[in-house]
Design an enzyme around this catalytic site. Structure first.
Site, PDB file in Angstrom:
ATOM      1  N   GLY A  18       0.826  -1.202   0.000  1.00 55.87           N
ATOM      2  CA  GLY A  18       0.000   0.000   0.000  1.00 55.87           C
ATOM      3  C   GLY A  18       0.855   1.245   0.000  1.00 55.87           C
ATOM      4  O   GLY A  18       2.078   1.195  -0.153  1.00 55.87           O
ATOM      5  N   GLY A  19       0.179   2.379   0.170  1.00 51.68           N
ATOM      6  CA  GLY A  19       0.879   3.648   0.092  1.00 51.68           C
ATOM      7  C   GLY A  19       1.893   3.851   1.194  1.00 51.68           C
ATOM      8  O   GLY A  19       2.893   4.550   1.009  1.00 51.68           O
ATOM      9  N   MET A  20       1.683   3.247   2.357  1.00 50.03           N
ATOM     10  CA  MET A  20       2.583   3.470   3.483  1.00 50.03           C
ATOM     11  C   MET A  20       3.538   2.311   3.735  1.00 50.03           C
ATOM     12  O   MET A  20       4.348   2.371   4.645  1.00 50.03           O
ATOM     13  CB  MET A  20       1.768   3.742   4.756  1.00 50.03           C
ATOM     14  CG  MET A  20       1.109   5.102   4.786  1.00 50.03           C
ATOM     15  SD  MET A  20       0.245   5.365   6.343  1.00 50.03           S
ATOM     16  CE  MET A  20       1.602   5.253   7.501  1.00 50.03           C
ATOM     17  N   GLY A  21       3.446   1.247   2.936  1.00 54.13           N
ATOM     18  CA  GLY A  21       4.355   0.140   3.184  1.00 54.13           C
ATOM     19  C   GLY A  21       3.823  -1.151   2.623  1.00 54.13           C
ATOM     20  O   GLY A  21       2.965  -1.158   1.734  1.00 54.13           O
ATOM     21  N   LYS A  38       4.198  -6.056   9.171  1.00 57.22           N
ATOM     22  CA  LYS A  38       3.834  -4.870   8.388  1.00 57.22           C
ATOM     23  C   LYS A  38       4.946  -3.835   8.528  1.00 57.22           C
ATOM     24  O   LYS A  38       5.213  -3.351   9.626  1.00 57.22           O
ATOM     25  CB  LYS A  38       2.503  -4.296   8.884  1.00 57.22           C
ATOM     26  CG  LYS A  38       2.090  -3.012   8.174  1.00 57.22           C
ATOM     27  CD  LYS A  38       0.759  -2.493   8.715  1.00 57.22           C
ATOM     28  CE  LYS A  38       0.370  -1.185   8.052  1.00 57.22           C
ATOM     29  NZ  LYS A  38      -0.921  -0.665   8.559  1.00 57.22           N
ATOM     30  N   ASP A 135     -11.086   4.242   8.191  1.00 56.70           N
ATOM     31  CA  ASP A 135     -10.610   3.738   6.901  1.00 56.70           C
ATOM     32  C   ASP A 135     -11.212   2.373   6.590  1.00 56.70           C
ATOM     33  O   ASP A 135     -10.539   1.494   6.060  1.00 56.70           O
ATOM     34  CB  ASP A 135      -9.090   3.656   6.889  1.00 56.70           C
ATOM     35  CG  ASP A 135      -8.518   3.518   5.474  1.00 56.70           C
ATOM     36  OD1 ASP A 135      -9.170   3.994   4.530  1.00 56.70           O
ATOM     37  OD2 ASP A 135      -7.434   2.930   5.329  1.00 56.70           O
TER      38      ASP A 135
END
Length: 509
Positions: A18-21, A38, A135
């Site tokens: 995803g965008g953060m990892g 994660k 989210d």
């Protein structure tokens, strides 16, 4: 093989990005168990570091079976991930709802309701602790082989406790996923109602196969959330029950105060639609399992505990029969209606049962008010999800009405249809189909085979066959219906369009 912290041996390929990892499957070599690791992709940006710390703290405090367990959190020292922050969590062996919807396009109504109801159970727990998720989206919902749902990624959650009001966003930064964000989130506002809005978007997608709001760019999508109404579910999927469609509309209300008051209220509205679940090929297996055995007992309601006290005084005797009046009937019906609005179905059933028995004793079982009470009771049983009981109640009412008004009265025909719907939801598919077939014959005899009431019954027959997995028979019924609808009403008739949509999904027409 890469190992971090001297114990977490990563799989060769990550399982999500995803965008953060990204998220990797791994083996905890110390405890010999499978876990998910994660990694968060950012440097030393203070705000994002605070977000990571907050995610680990919040997730660790979420002690609910619908939230993955957090095992560890730290920063990698050395190796290819040097300096990266990471979380070690329970590895959920399942399928995310995004993939489920893509595979089944759309999900069966019962499964869509069951998944959403389990999310409500998690939200009920989180909101009670002043956490909001912010989210919720299909890719954050995992369904395991037993049909249990896990809500992932509380990383955007914000605790609303008085001593934890620091915000993780700057004035103009939005957290969340645009396709599922409530209108107020675009103004930097959020509350438990924002999670319910996101759940409405997810439920709409599970039921229709597409998002409620779409646009070619972010601005268009934001505009749609704030100002536009989604296409009614009934146009996209005629077999969605009317009350479930109404619930989705309430969840997607633009104003937070117009949405359901709580996740508990949404759970109660969804619960009647979760009966009779069938296996989801490739995702959820049918049959006995250790988890279902456990849940069967843990889910049983318990009687309230009564501390030992002195013997209570005897109950007062019931009032004499001549004290019963039509006012008592009206008050009981109003009380039952209020209890239903509060989703207190058991109390509503008890209220109507007591008053119905009293009314029949005093007024006689043929009195209009006594009959109305029995009708209310049958409707409450249906809404409470006690379909075998509602079927029996509708059957008895139909028999009595036939004796009073004749077998072909509108009242009798309506009650027979309600009984058939109850039988279907109770899993008595063959009996329900036989009753629908008999109704089609009787109404065709009374009103003509081209009457709209007969056509609607044929549509319901086709949908019931489809829901029972009898695809060939469903296609035959619906193709014949489509031909008759076009002959009677032309190619642009609304029911014809809906029937053709179902046929396309079934591979017919």
């Amino acid at each position: 093989m890469t190992t971090i912290a001297g114990r977490y041996a990563l799989d060769p390929v990550h399982i999500g990005k995803g965008g953060m990892g990204e998220v990797w499957g791994a083996t905890d070599t110390r405890l010999r168990r499978r876990v998910a690791v994660k990694f968060v992709r950012f440097g030393d940006e203070p705000e994002l570091v605070r977000r990571f710390v907050r995610e680990s703290q919040l997730t660790a405090r979420m002690g609910h079976p619908g939230v993955p367990v957090l095992h560890d959190a730290d920063k990698v020292a050395g190796g290819p991930f040097d300096g990266r922050l990471y979380l070690v969590m329970e590895l959920v062996d399942g399928v995310n709802v995004d993939d489920l919807v893509a595979e089944h396009d759309p999900l069966p109504v019962g499964w869509a309701a069951a998944i959403a109801a389990q999310v409500c159970a998690v939200l009920s727990y989180a909101h009670a602790k002043s956490f909001i998720h912010r989210d919720l989206k299909p890719s954050n919902l995992m369904v395991d082989k037993d049909g249990a749902v896990k809500v992932l990624d509380f990383g955007l959650a914000v605790a609303l406790d008085a001593d934890e009001r620091s915000r993780l966003t700057s004035t103009d930064q939005l957290l969340g996923t645009l396709a599922y964000m409530a209108p107020e989130q675009f103004r930097g506002q959020y509350s438990p109602a924002s999670d319910l809005y996101a759940l409405g978007c997810v439920l709409y997608q599970m039921l229709s196969g597409r998002s409620p709001f779409q646009g070619p760019d972010h601005v268009s999508l934001m505009h749609a959330h704030i100002y536009e109404k989604p296409e009614p579910l009934g146009r996209l999927r005629p077999d969605v029950p009317a009350d479930l469609e109404a619930l989705v509309q309430r969840l997607l209300a633009k104003a937070p105060e117009s949405r359901p008051a709580s996740a508990d209220e949404v759970f109660d509205a969804l619960h009647p639609h979760t009966a009779g679940l069938r296996e989801l090929p490739g995702a959820v297996r049918a049959g006995r399992s250790a988890l279902r055995m456990y849940a069967d007992i843990a889910g049983r309601p318990l009687a309230a505990y009564d501390a030992p006290v002195a013997s209570p005084p005897p109950e007062a005797p019931p009032p004499p029969s001549d004290s019963f009046s039509l006012g008592d009937v009206a008050r009981a019906r109003r009380r039952a209606e209020r209890l239903m609005r509060e989703s207190r179905f058991d109390e509503a059933v008890r209220t109507l049962s007591r008053t119905s028995a009293r009314a029949e004793s005093v007024l006689g079982d043929a009195h209009p008010e006594a009959v109305a009470l029995r009708m209310d009771l049958a409707d409450v049983l249906f809404k409470a999800g006690d379909y075998p009981a509602s079927a029996s109640a509708y059957h008895a009412l139909a028999q009595d009405a036939a004796g009073r008004d004749g077998q072909d009265s509108e009242t009798v025909l309506g009650l027979r249809l309600k009984e058939a719907n109850s039988r279907a939801l109770a899993g008595e598919i063959d009996r329900a189909l036989a009753q629908i077939k008999d109704l089609i014959g009787d109404e065709a005899r009374l009103f003509g085979k081209d009457d709209d009431r007969v056509l609607e019954l044929r549509r319901q027959q086709g949908l019931l066959l489809h829901g029972a997995g009898r695809t060939t028979a469903a296609v035959t019924v619906l193709e014949d219906l489509a031909s008759d609808l076009e002959r009677l009403h032309g190619p642009d008739h609304r029911m014809l369009a809906a029937v053709r949509d179902v046929l396309v999904r079934l591979g017919g027409g």
